[in-house]
Design an enzyme around this catalytic site. Sequence first.
Site, short mmCIF file in Angstrom:
data_model
loop_
_atom_site.label_atom_id
_atom_site.label_comp_id
_atom_site.label_asym_id
_atom_site.label_seq_id
_atom_site.Cartn_x
_atom_site.Cartn_y
_atom_site.Cartn_z
N HIS A 1 -3.28 -7.70 14.50
CA HIS A 1 -1.97 -7.79 13.60
C HIS A 1 -0.99 -6.71 14.14
O HIS A 1 -1.10 -5.82 13.46
CB HIS A 1 -2.44 -7.43 12.13
CG HIS A 1 -1.43 -7.20 11.24
ND1 HIS A 1 -0.42 -7.95 10.88
CD2 HIS A 1 -0.99 -6.02 10.46
CE1 HIS A 1 0.38 -7.62 9.96
NE2 HIS A 1 0.11 -6.55 9.80
N ASP B 1 0.66 -12.82 8.70
CA ASP B 1 1.12 -13.55 9.89
C ASP B 1 1.26 -14.93 9.74
O ASP B 1 2.21 -15.59 10.25
CB ASP B 1 0.57 -13.01 11.09
CG ASP B 1 0.59 -11.55 10.92
OD1 ASP B 1 1.29 -10.54 10.95
OD2 ASP B 1 -0.61 -10.78 10.80
P1 NAD Z 1 1.93 3.15 0.37
O1 NAD Z 1 2.25 4.49 0.90
O2 NAD Z 1 3.04 2.49 -0.83
O3 NAD Z 1 0.58 3.33 -0.46
C1 NAD Z 1 -0.67 3.62 0.24
C2 NAD Z 1 -1.54 4.38 -0.96
O4 NAD Z 1 -2.82 4.44 -0.50
C3 NAD Z 1 -1.00 5.48 -1.47
O5 NAD Z 1 -1.09 5.49 -2.95
C4 NAD Z 1 -1.90 6.62 -0.79
O6 NAD Z 1 -2.37 7.53 -1.90
C5 NAD Z 1 -3.22 5.83 -0.69
N1 NAD Z 1 -4.42 6.59 0.09
C6 NAD Z 1 -4.00 7.17 1.23
N2 NAD Z 1 -5.13 7.40 1.61
C7 NAD Z 1 -6.04 7.04 0.93
C8 NAD Z 1 -7.60 7.15 0.88
N3 NAD Z 1 -8.29 8.17 1.72
N4 NAD Z 1 -8.43 6.54 -0.21
C9 NAD Z 1 -7.45 5.97 -1.06
N5 NAD Z 1 -6.42 5.67 -1.04
C10 NAD Z 1 -5.61 6.19 -0.09
O7 NAD Z 1 1.53 1.99 1.28
P2 NAD Z 1 1.55 0.42 1.27
O8 NAD Z 1 2.88 -0.12 1.26
O9 NAD Z 1 0.84 -0.04 -0.07
O10 NAD Z 1 0.85 -0.06 2.39
C11 NAD Z 1 -0.51 0.44 2.70
C12 NAD Z 1 -1.09 -0.16 3.97
O11 NAD Z 1 -1.14 -1.28 4.16
C13 NAD Z 1 -0.40 0.65 5.22
O12 NAD Z 1 -1.23 0.85 6.27
C14 NAD Z 1 0.51 -0.63 5.70
O13 NAD Z 1 0.98 -0.54 6.91
C15 NAD Z 1 -0.61 -1.83 5.54
N6 NAD Z 1 0.02 -3.17 5.48
C16 NAD Z 1 -0.59 -4.00 6.17
C17 NAD Z 1 -0.24 -5.34 6.20
C18 NAD Z 1 -1.08 -6.44 6.99
O14 NAD Z 1 -0.36 -7.49 6.98
N7 NAD Z 1 -2.33 -6.15 7.33
C19 NAD Z 1 0.80 -5.61 5.69
C20 NAD Z 1 1.66 -4.83 4.99
C21 NAD Z 1 1.23 -3.50 5.00
C1 LMR Z 2 3.42 -5.80 8.10
O1 LMR Z 2 3.28 -6.76 8.92
O2 LMR Z 2 4.68 -6.01 7.28
C2 LMR Z 2 3.07 -4.63 7.73
O3 LMR Z 2 1.50 -4.71 8.76
C3 LMR Z 2 3.61 -3.41 7.96
C4 LMR Z 2 3.99 -3.03 9.53
O4 LMR Z 2 3.91 -1.95 9.81
O5 LMR Z 2 4.58 -3.97 10.21
#
Ligand code: NAD
Ligand code: LMR
Length: 333
Positions: free
Chosen positions: A192, A164
């Site tokens: 967030h 962010d």
């Molecule tokens: P994705 O679905 O591509 O990958 C997630 C992975 O986590 C998968 O490979 C899945 O098998 C694995 N997983 C699920 N449960 C698990 C567990 N208990 N232990 C270990 N691994 C596990 O998702 P992504 O696009 O990589 O996103 C991951 C997370 O990050 C999501 O929750 C997404 O919303 C979040 N995210 C946060 C931010 C932020 O700014 N904070 C930004 C983008 C995404």
């Molecule tokens: C983001 O900010 O891109 C991630 O947290 C994904 C979402 O769900 O917004």
Amino acid sequence: MIQTMTRTPVNVTVTGAAGQIGYALLFRIASGQLLGADVPVRLRLLEIPQAVKAAEGTAMELDDCAFPLLAGVDIFDDATKAFDGANVALLVGARPRTKGMERGDLLEANGGIFKPQGEAINAGAADDIKVLVVGNPANTNSLIAQQHAPDVPAERFTAMTRLDHNRALAQLAKKTGVSVADIKKLTIWGNHSATQYPDIFHAEIAGKNAAEVVNDQQWLADDFIPTVAKRGAAIIEARGASSAASAASAAIDHVHTWVNGTAEGDWTSMAVVSDGSYGVPEGLISSFPVTTKDGKWEIVQGLEVNEFSRTRIDASVAELSEERDAVRKLGLI
Ligand code: NAD
Ligand code: LMR
């Protein structure tokens, strides 16, 4: 002369290693961008059993990069083993939201992942463990993990609002025609989520107050703040998948800054456990302006919070309190 690694490798545990953020993250960690160009790392990857094979494929590619700093890659489907000896833990593994979902919808689905992971960190992580939670809802997931790691100092659990922060830097730089490098002291407050508050009232652009440089309250309220706060949804809408490379890049920035320090005259945004500063209830993991030094963070104190900011900080913090109540009801803390 044969050159060998002289420093002990730092153990970096990454959950969700086979996911899209994992794929954008692991190669940057292994190349030295997380901790520094002279710091060898050992990767410990955690995945669910069904995704272990895909993680093995990524590990093969990591081998094929021949990164001089990469001391090894181990893959686990057991949290206790994956966090054993971890110095840095990046908790990425969780379900991302898809079109039309709000982050709150993920509370129950993802909250359950972070209790056992907190317990595993408590059981076996290294004494200097630093935890960054990326998986959403990141602030509250971090709180869940922290609550299940009573032997680890609470300040070692953080959640990511650096994405962010970076989004806000980019929008402000575009509006004012400067480089992102010219902007200092920007702050993301709160959760967030779409309630977050990107604050430019203390920010500086080439040494001048950013709000005065912008001098456009309508842009601030109706354009800048919603664009930054809803950027995650806009990326999902455009890409058909949630942000990955930018999220991985922000995770690298977060840990790098935590370990290596903020620059003099600047700060960053991190969601950290509140000590009651700025009226944020103690114990919530909320985003603040933070400086870092010698691997420790401190909330910047003494900033004046105007009425415009106060309302928005309070709204985001209220959402965090609600999320805490919700996971309490679910028995997750
Ligand atoms: P994705 O679905 O591509 O990958 C997630 C992975 O986590 C998968 O490979 C899945 O098998 C694995 N997983 C699920 N449960 C698990 C567990 N208990 N232990 C270990 N691994 C596990 O998702 P992504 O696009 O990589 O996103 C991951 C997370 O990050 C999501 O929750 C997404 O919303 C979040 N995210 C946060 C931010 C932020 O700014 N904070 C930004 C983008 C995404
Ligand atoms: C983001 O900010 O891109 C991630 O947290 C994904 C979402 O769900 O917004």
